[in-house]
Design a protein around this motif. Structure first.
Motif: not given
Length: 353
Positions: A75, A110, A114, A117, A351, A353
């Protein structure tokens, strides 16, 4: 910025720093009537700006820098983004810009992480550098704050700021210019802080140094920062080790990495002190062997040792000119935490995802 067609291959071995952009861009607009609106993730592309865009003329531009790291379970996690969100709000307030709420700041960050990544390889020295940016967009040259703004988030895959290997850098003391002044903007992250520093940086490079060291603007005596990074000094007396950094007086940027290293050094059992350090103390301490290590820190540079110093009053070497054990220990502790290889007692890793 690059267009999608010009996108670089960011999976190669040495992405460098600053141009291996990922494929997406987040945008969010502000107006007094609508507030924050029209947030969207889109392909990376050029911006279209009127020549009279107010932010271009009067410096209403602020930005941040943070990194996301590949974790042991594959992750991605962002290092302390809440601190960057808070500093972004402080920067906005200082430049008469609307303060972006934390949830909107983090939401944009984010979405980019995401979406992109998979562009970050598993190379242990690579990270995803994230650049939030905001500027005034009014088409008006009246000398006033903009009313409308554009917030952006872009990212690039980053290698080492000073190259792929951690090597001590040479620095030059700047005695003719200052990075910041009391009651100025030295403690916020605005674009206007950086352009004026390029002349001194170029002078340092022409003298064979990688970076410039800034002194206070009043006495030109007290050490403040190295380039855009915070500085630390390691003093050793027999078995006593003291990690010293200059205090936040209002002219220094309150670095997220700086704050993190202060806490990590304390956890590792080092005595930590925030106090002014003069150039004379730095030179004398290296001559007597009391100052054994000096290092700079920042999001881009992580922890970078300083090996030698050039100054109009005479040059000197820090320690043996290499990377000292405390510098190495602190850097490794920080990197292990960021990559999820060690415990995260303060919950610094966010974190995605």
């Amino acid at each position: 910025m690059t267009s999608t067609a010009d996108h670089l291959d960011v999976q190669h071995t040495s992405p460098g720093h600053g141009d291996a952009f990922t494929r997406h861009l987040y945008t969010l607009r502000y107006s007094p009537r609508s507030g924050w609106h029209d947030g969207a993730l889109q392909p990376m592309d050029h911006l279209s700006l009127h020549p009279a865009t107010i932010g271009l003329h009067y410096g209403q531009v602020i930005f941040e820098g943070m990194k996301a790291f590949r974790q042991e379970d594959d992750a991605l996690a962002i290092f302390r983004p809440w601190q960057n969100a808070a500093r972004f709000r402080r920067s906005a307030a200082r430049l008469a810009m609307p303060e972006l709420p934390e949830e909107l700041f983090l939401g944009g960050v984010e979405q980019v992480v995401a979406a992109d990544q998979d562009e970050l390889s598993h190379h242990p020295d690579h990270s995803l550098y994230i650049r939030p940016l905001m500027f005034g967009t009014d088409v008006n040259l009246m000398l006033r704050p903009s009313e409308e703004y554009l917030f952006l988030v872009l990212a690039f895959v980053a290698g080492g700021f000073f190259g792929d290997e951690v090597r001590p850098v040479a620095v030059q003391i700047c005695r003719t210019q200052s990075r910041a002044m009391p009651d100025g903007t030295g403690d916020v992250k605005c674009a206007a802080n950086y352009g004026p520093s390029f002349v001194a940086q170029r002078t340092a490079q022409e003298a064979g140094c990688q970076q410039v060291v800034w002194l206070d603007s009043t006495e030109r005596r007290w050490v403040e920062e190295m380039g855009g990074m915070n500085l630390f000094f390691v003093r050793r007396r027999d078995h006593d080790v003291e990690v010293v950094t200059t205090p936040l007086t209002g002219t220094l940027l309150p670095g997220v990495t700086r704050d993190s290293l202060l806490r990590i050094a304390t956890r590792l059992g080092h005595r930590v002190t925030e106090r002014p350090v003069s150039v004379d103390e730095w030179r004398a301490g290296c001559a007597t062997g009391e100052i054994t290590e000096v290092f700079a820190c920042g999001t881009a540079a992580v922890v970078t040792p300083v090996g030698s110093v050039r100054d109009t009053d005479g040059d000197w070497t820090v320690g043996d000119g290499g990377t000292g054990p405390v510098t190495r220990q602190l850097r490794q502790a920080l990197v292990d935490l960021q990559h999820g290889r060690s415990a995260d007692p303060d919950g610094w890793m966010h974190r995605v995802r």
